[in-house]
Design a protein around this motif. Structure first.
Motif, PDB file in Angstrom:
ATOM      1  N   MET A   2      -4.831   8.647   0.767  1.00  0.00           N
ATOM      2  CA  MET A   2      -5.239   8.218  -0.281  1.00  0.00           C
ATOM      3  C   MET A   2      -4.598   6.989  -0.623  1.00  0.00           C
ATOM      4  SD  MET A   2      -5.225  10.858  -3.797  1.00  0.00           S
ATOM      5  CE  MET A   2      -3.863  11.383  -3.234  1.00  0.00           C
ATOM      6  N   THR A   3      -5.275   5.582  -0.693  1.00  0.00           N
ATOM      7  CA  THR A   3      -4.624   4.370  -0.043  1.00  0.00           C
ATOM      8  C   THR A   3      -4.573   3.604  -1.528  1.00  0.00           C
ATOM      9  OG1 THR A   3      -5.569   4.325   2.309  1.00  0.00           O
ATOM     10  CG2 THR A   3      -5.301   2.389   1.305  1.00  0.00           C
ATOM     11  N   PRO A   4      -3.615   3.872  -2.824  1.00  0.00           N
ATOM     12  CA  PRO A   4      -4.042   2.724  -3.704  1.00  0.00           C
ATOM     13  C   PRO A   4      -3.700   1.292  -3.219  1.00  0.00           C
ATOM     14  CG  PRO A   4      -2.310   4.042  -4.328  1.00  0.00           C
ATOM     15  CD  PRO A   4      -2.909   4.929  -2.690  1.00  0.00           C
ATOM     16  N   SER A   5      -4.104   0.123  -3.817  1.00  0.00           N
ATOM     17  CA  SER A   5      -3.659  -0.769  -2.268  1.00  0.00           C
ATOM     18  C   SER A   5      -3.595  -2.438  -3.744  1.00  0.00           C
ATOM     19  CB  SER A   5      -4.264  -0.959  -0.962  1.00  0.00           C
ATOM     20  OG  SER A   5      -4.031  -0.063  -0.158  1.00  0.00           O
TER      21      SER A   5
ATOM     22  N   VAL B 161     -11.047   0.777   2.614  1.00  0.00           N
ATOM     23  CA  VAL B 161     -10.106  -0.083   2.354  1.00  0.00           C
ATOM     24  C   VAL B 161      -9.644  -1.563   3.014  1.00  0.00           C
ATOM     25  CG1 VAL B 161      -8.030  -0.282   1.397  1.00  0.00           C
ATOM     26  CG2 VAL B 161      -8.838   1.464   0.411  1.00  0.00           C
TER      27      VAL B 161
ATOM     28  N   THR C 218      -4.797   6.441  -6.968  1.00  0.00           N
ATOM     29  CA  THR C 218      -5.605   7.469  -6.394  1.00  0.00           C
ATOM     30  C   THR C 218      -5.225   8.649  -6.386  1.00  0.00           C
ATOM     31  OG1 THR C 218      -6.254   5.641  -4.528  1.00  0.00           O
ATOM     32  CG2 THR C 218      -7.134   7.501  -4.936  1.00  0.00           C
TER      33      THR C 218
ATOM     34  N   SER D 286       0.768  -0.924   0.147  1.00  0.00           N
ATOM     35  CA  SER D 286      -0.148  -0.117   0.064  1.00  0.00           C
ATOM     36  C   SER D 286       1.062   0.789   0.032  1.00  0.00           C
ATOM     37  CB  SER D 286      -0.730  -0.429   1.245  1.00  0.00           C
ATOM     38  OG  SER D 286      -2.053   1.150   1.000  1.00  0.00           O
TER      39      SER D 286
ATOM     40  N   SER E   2      -8.602   0.743 -10.683  1.00  0.00           N
ATOM     41  CA  SER E   2      -6.786   0.184 -10.667  1.00  0.00           C
ATOM     42  C   SER E   2      -6.702  -1.178 -12.200  1.00  0.00           C
ATOM     43  CB  SER E   2      -8.344  -1.204  -9.913  1.00  0.00           C
ATOM     44  OG  SER E   2      -8.327  -0.760  -8.180  1.00  0.00           O
TER      45      SER E   2
ATOM     46  N   HIS F 246      -9.824   6.994  -8.383  1.00  0.00           N
ATOM     47  CA  HIS F 246      -8.953   6.082  -8.576  1.00  0.00           C
ATOM     48  C   HIS F 246      -9.916   4.905  -9.100  1.00  0.00           C
ATOM     49  CE1 HIS F 246      -6.959   2.749  -7.042  1.00  0.00           C
ATOM     50  NE2 HIS F 246      -7.756   1.879  -7.462  1.00  0.00           N
TER      51      HIS F 246
ATOM     52  N   GLY G 161      -2.106   6.477   4.102  1.00  0.00           N
ATOM     53  CA  GLY G 161      -3.207   5.409   3.599  1.00  0.00           C
ATOM     54  C   GLY G 161      -2.365   4.205   4.025  1.00  0.00           C
TER      55      GLY G 161
ATOM     56  N   GLY H 293      -9.233   0.585  -4.372  1.00  0.00           N
ATOM     57  CA  GLY H 293      -8.797   2.119  -3.732  1.00  0.00           C
ATOM     58  C   GLY H 293      -9.656   2.973  -3.724  1.00  0.00           C
TER      59      GLY H 293
ATOM     60  N   ALA I 239      -2.296   0.753  -9.247  1.00  0.00           N
ATOM     61  CA  ALA I 239      -3.348   0.890  -7.939  1.00  0.00           C
ATOM     62  C   ALA I 239      -3.326   2.979  -7.789  1.00  0.00           C
ATOM     63  CB  ALA I 239      -3.516   0.334  -6.669  1.00  0.00           C
TER      64      ALA I 239
END
Ligand code: DON
Length: 558
Positions: A442-445, A468, A385, A270, A373, A371, A277, A457, A383
């Motif tokens: 922001m937590t793109p994972s 998330v 955001t 992440s 993906s 976001h 995040g 995300g 991923a």
């Protein structure tokens, strides 16, 4: 799926290191984004021989055109990447940075009180954008196609226009007065008489097309130097901002190591600081790992998850900021031993008031920011955001640029303990300094097990992390992509000491039980988030792309 089976499945996920070779069946690519035209732009680029990283540029640029309320060239974000050929995992930090002339007190009056709306209105609230630099970087370092090719769909959409849709119309109506104050923004999004266009009206943004063309032709230089840069700086300064040409010229994306954690054998990758995040997600999961969430009744399960959120958001407020400016106890905050200490203060039958936790207040975020993906057929994944912070940023568009400016300066802690637009509080670690990046949620994972993978995300300000977290727990419980994005949400962010929940997230029985444990509950009058999920089952090669039904997005398989 019955909980017992889901738990059994969760247990048989073998611990995984990303170096493990996982036998995978041939599979397709998939993209889930907040608007169909943006997903299609990514699909076009995959079909043209591009990889997931090229598609990420195409989707981001298309979102800048067709979802201008949420992200764009005037903003920034985080791109979490996985390259399948060598397992490289990295994060391209394209977060906006404070202008060189920014000061800690810039939004305070002489008496030290916050000047209302100063950090969210007008160009003084804008940090130096990062998204155009990310396009150049992603394309040169990770992509296969030229920017000219990957930006083509966005340029087409900006020049030829696209039909206004209900959700964007809602945003325009919501910000009508503010957009009307910026002649260029009004020209782009309002009718000549200042009214809001009808759904179906063709929104054309020729100046944005020209700015995108400059980036396509010259890379980052096309935005950060030359004609576009001069127009941006002139427009910002005319509106009371403090950008300089040098601020733009010196902007660089920074590649950072993502944060990695493990939860019941699943690998969690992440966003690292300056996003909070990943830290908060991994800390929450570490706290929860010590409980058997499937052995308790549903109210207790939700109570434990809420208590984990409370503790993780507290640490966010106290410790986190830009890693290039502050030292943060990241190892501690993401360690299982630290989480064990936090867990020991949780009672299974009683809420702990946030005031009992030593520390430093707040409202859940809406659906600005965006976001997406993406997965390609080679297994590369993104991923991302990206954001201009609030709806349409600050609504200001410098002349001749087509670029809406962010108000990401509001993500700094403008004064210790002063809640920002999301009610988040912060400490010194997130104070304003020249060239510093503000702390993000922001937590793109990526969530990976030996069986499969989820790319996840969402937008939603402070609620991103809790969304998330719930998405991760649901994926590991065997939920499919469309149910994960649909799932009703609940959220606790330490301060205010309240559990916000969407209609349907808690049953009457759970509400009664949580109240009896001491939780203050607040049913939200609206829903939040716009989660985009791609899942991939390694053995069967099945991929799913699901877009949050709260929005108007689309998941596409290519
Ligand atoms: O970086 C952040 O945490 C915020 N600027 C994100 C803003 C956001 O998600 C707005 N959506 N409600």
């Amino acid at each position: 799926m019955p909980i017992a089976i889901a738990f059994a499945l969760a247990l048989i996920f073998a611990p995984l290191s990303h170096a493990d070779a996982v036998a995978t069946a041939p599979h397709k690519g998939a993209i889930a984004s907040a608007y169909p035209l943006a997903s299609e732009a990514g699909q076009e680029i995959l079909a043209a021989g591009g990889n997931a990283f090229d598609a990420a540029v195409a989707v981001s640029a298309a979102l800048a055109v067709v979802e201008p309320s949420s992200s764009g060239l005037g903003g920034g974000g985080f791109y979490l990447l996985h390259r399948q050929a060598d397992g490289l995992e990295t994060m391209v930090d394209a977060r906006e940075k404070a202008p060189g002339a920014a000061t800690r007190e810039m939004y305070l009056d002489k008496a030290g009180n916050e000047i209302q709306n100063a950090s969210t209105s007008g160009p003084l609230s804008s940090a130096i954008p990062g998204e155009p630099a990310a396009f150049d970087y992603l394309s040169r370092k990770y992509g296969k196609l030229t920017l000219k090719r990957t930006l083509a769909p966005a340029i087409r959409l900006a020049r030829e226009g696209f039909p206004l849709y209900a959700r964007l119309q809602f945003g325009i109506r919501y910000k009508q007065k503010i957009l009307a104050q910026s002649p260029e923004a009004a020209k782009a999004f309002l009718m000549p008489d200042g009214s809001v266009p009808e759904v179906g009206f063709i929104i054309k943004q020729p100046e944005l097309a020209t700015t995108l063309e400059a980036i396509a032709a010259q890379g980052a230089k096309g935005f950060y130097q030359g004609r576009v840069a001069a127009d941006l700086v002139a427009g910002v300064r005319a509106g009371g901002g403090i950008w300089t040409l040098d601020d733009l010229k010196s902007y660089r994306v920074i590649e950072r190591k993502p944060l990695v954690g493990e939860y019941h054998g699943a690998r969690i990758v992440s966003a690292s600081p300056p996003s909070s995040g990943g830290v908060a997600l991994i800390d929450s999961l570490n706290i929860l790992e010590g409980f058997d969430l499937h052995a308790v009744d549903s109210a207790t399960r939700k109570h434990l998850i809420i208590e984990a959120m409370r503790r993780a958001y507290r640490d966010r407020a106290i410790y986190l900021g830009d890693p290039d400016f502050v030292r943060m106890p990241l190892e501690q905050l993401t360690s299982v031993d630290y989480a064990a200490g936090q867990r020991s203060s949780i009672r299974a039958d009683k809420a702990m008031p946030s005031d009992f936790l030593p520390g430093i207040e707040s409202e859940p975020g809406g659906t600005q920011t965006t976001h997406f993906s993406a997965l390609d057929s080679a297994g590369n994944r993104v991923a991302a955001t990206i954001s201009i912070n609030l709806f349409f940023g600050n609504g200001y568009m410098p002349a001749k640029t087509g670029v809406l400016l962010n108000n990401t300066m509001d993500d700094f802690s403008t004064k210790p303990g002063q809640p920002n637009a999301f009610g988040l509080v912060g400490a010194k670690a997130n104070a304003i300094a020249p060239n510093k990046r503000s702390l993000s949620s922001m937590t793109p994972s990526f969530v990976e097990t030996s069986k499969g993978l989820m790319i996840v995300g969402s937008p939603g300000g402070s609620t991103i992390i809790s969304m998330v977290l719930l998405g991760t727990l649901n994926y590991l419980d065997g939920m499919d992509a469309s149910d994960i994005v649909k799932y009703p949400r609940y959220h606790h962010q330490y301060l205010p000491d309240v559990v916000d929940y969407e209609a349907g997230a808690l049953t009457d029985a759970e509400i009664a039980e949580l109240k009896s444990m001491g939780h203050t509950l607040k049913e939200s009058t609206r829903q939040w988030g716009n989660m985009q999920v791609v899942t991939w089952d390694f053995a069967s090669g099945k991929v799913e792309a699901a877009s949050d039904p709260r929005g108007e997005g689309e998941g596409l398989i290519y």
